[in-house]
Write a protein that holds these residues in place. Structure first.
Motif, PDB file in Angstrom:
ATOM      1  N   SER A 153      17.404  30.272 -21.418  1.00  0.00           N
ATOM      2  CA  SER A 153      17.932  30.988 -20.265  1.00  0.00           C
ATOM      3  C   SER A 153      16.821  31.289 -19.266  1.00  0.00           C
ATOM      4  O   SER A 153      17.026  31.215 -18.043  1.00  0.00           O
ATOM      5  N   TYR A 154      15.654  31.634 -19.765  1.00  0.00           N
ATOM      6  CA  TYR A 154      14.501  31.908 -18.896  1.00  0.00           C
ATOM      7  C   TYR A 154      14.146  30.668 -18.068  1.00  0.00           C
ATOM      8  O   TYR A 154      13.970  30.743 -16.854  1.00  0.00           O
ATOM      9  N   THR A 209      16.043  28.098 -17.400  1.00  0.00           N
ATOM     10  CA  THR A 209      17.139  27.771 -16.486  1.00  0.00           C
ATOM     11  C   THR A 209      17.113  28.668 -15.254  1.00  0.00           C
ATOM     12  O   THR A 209      17.223  28.196 -14.115  1.00  0.00           O
ATOM     13  N   SER A 210      16.966  29.992 -15.467  1.00  0.00           N
ATOM     14  CA  SER A 210      16.960  30.931 -14.352  1.00  0.00           C
ATOM     15  C   SER A 210      15.761  30.705 -13.438  1.00  0.00           C
ATOM     16  O   SER A 210      15.896  30.719 -12.209  1.00  0.00           O
ATOM     17  N   MET A 217      16.323  27.571 -11.399  1.00  0.00           N
ATOM     18  CA  MET A 217      17.336  27.766 -10.361  1.00  0.00           C
ATOM     19  C   MET A 217      16.778  28.562  -9.189  1.00  0.00           C
ATOM     20  O   MET A 217      17.011  28.223  -8.027  1.00  0.00           O
ATOM     21  N   MET A 218      16.025  29.616  -9.469  1.00  0.00           N
ATOM     22  CA  MET A 218      15.469  30.438  -8.404  1.00  0.00           C
ATOM     23  C   MET A 218      14.427  29.670  -7.594  1.00  0.00           C
ATOM     24  O   MET A 218      14.319  29.850  -6.381  1.00  0.00           O
ATOM     25  N   MET A 237      14.940  38.575 -13.204  1.00  0.00           N
ATOM     26  CA  MET A 237      16.137  37.943 -13.747  1.00  0.00           C
ATOM     27  C   MET A 237      15.868  37.090 -14.988  1.00  0.00           C
ATOM     28  O   MET A 237      16.605  37.191 -15.981  1.00  0.00           O
ATOM     29  N   PRO A 238      14.841  36.229 -15.009  1.00  0.00           N
ATOM     30  CA  PRO A 238      14.642  35.388 -16.190  1.00  0.00           C
ATOM     31  C   PRO A 238      14.380  36.163 -17.469  1.00  0.00           C
ATOM     32  O   PRO A 238      14.610  35.657 -18.564  1.00  0.00           O
ATOM     33  N   SER A 254      17.515  38.105 -20.341  1.00  0.00           N
ATOM     34  CA  SER A 254      18.096  37.603 -21.585  1.00  0.00           C
ATOM     35  C   SER A 254      17.351  38.092 -22.819  1.00  0.00           C
ATOM     36  O   SER A 254      17.927  38.169 -23.909  1.00  0.00           O
ATOM     37  N   ARG A 266      26.061  28.974 -17.839  1.00  0.00           N
ATOM     38  CA  ARG A 266      25.322  29.193 -16.594  1.00  0.00           C
ATOM     39  C   ARG A 266      24.536  27.939 -16.208  1.00  0.00           C
ATOM     40  O   ARG A 266      24.498  27.558 -15.042  1.00  0.00           O
ATOM     41  N   TYR A 308      25.841  26.369 -12.696  1.00  0.00           N
ATOM     42  CA  TYR A 308      24.941  26.631 -11.571  1.00  0.00           C
ATOM     43  C   TYR A 308      23.865  25.564 -11.422  1.00  0.00           C
ATOM     44  O   TYR A 308      22.865  25.781 -10.741  1.00  0.00           O
TER      45      TYR A 308
END
Length: 236
Positions: free
Chosen positions: A166-167, A169-170, A173-174, A198-199, A202, A231, A235
């Protein structure tokens, strides 16, 4: 609540030939996945709304520069922009909020000692050597390498892997989202802090798993894993 508990118990009976004494734990995982599948259309709607709102951010940044000294004019201009682009200011928020009751219900189902005035039968089952009503602190009494301790160790490994995924991916994306920058290349206000924080959100799942009953921990891990994959797909 009792109805859902009964459904999970029946699902556990169906899974008994495959998972034996751990059938209830498998039923919790499967039931959580099925509920997440049912609310997936809401997640897709939230993703579409969020993408639409994000695409407007550069134009909104330009309006801020143009009308920054006149808040009322800025507000009217932003509302006109949303109307012109046919994007609701709340796009992406409402579908996400509609999912909250389902997630709260599941968490309550797998963490409460009583359901409908009676003992929660789900917490009386086991995942291998670990009771589903037990917490990590309870498991430590038998030692880190005890059966229950190893079950939690396995959960922590899964959470760590999902959090790392998740880290990445976030963060990707950012960094790659061109709509997150204004027309002059400057990052939009507030997004810098969001990009940094945000990252890591999770990783808070590790704390949750450590303090809730094992049944709720299985729900949290399953739901978090689903969210991370969902996500990454929606996204991308």
């Amino acid at each position: 609540m009792s109805v859902f508990a009964t459904l999970v118990e029946h699902l556990a009976d169906l899974l008994q030939p495959l998972f034996g004494a751990s059938a209830a734990a498998a039923a919790i995982v499967l039931f959580t996945a099925l509920v997440r599948l049912l609310v997936h259309p809401l997640s897709r709607a939230a993703a579409r709304g969020q993408k639409a709102r994000t695409a407007l951010q550069p134009k909104i940044a330009e309006l801020r520069k143009k009308h920054g000294k006149d808040p009322e004019k800025l507000q009217r201009a932003v509302l006109e922009l949303h109307a012109r682009e046919k994007v609701s200011p709340l796009a992406g928020c409402l579908p996400g909020m509609l999912q909250v009751p389902a997630f709260f219900l599941l968490y309550h189902l797998f963490s409460s000692d009583t359901i409908g005035g009676e003992a929660n039968g789900l917490l009386g089952h086991r995942l291998f050597a670990a009771p589903l009503g037990q917490r990590w602190a309870d498991a430590l009494h038998g030692g880190v390498l005890s059966g229950a301790g190893l079950v939690y160790a396995g959960l922590f490994v899964v959470v760590a892997c999902v959090s790392a995924f998740s880290y990445r991916t976030s963060a990707r994306m950012m960094a790659a989202n061109p709509a997150a920058r204004a027309a002059d290349g400057e990052q939009l206000p507030g997004l810098g802090a969001v990009a940094k924080v945000m990252p890591f959100m999770s990783f808070f799942t590790l704390v949750t798993v450590a303090v809730v009953p094992l049944a709720a921990a299985l729900y949290v891990v399953t739901s978090t894993t689903w969210s991370a994959v969902e996500r990454a797909v929606l996204y991308r």
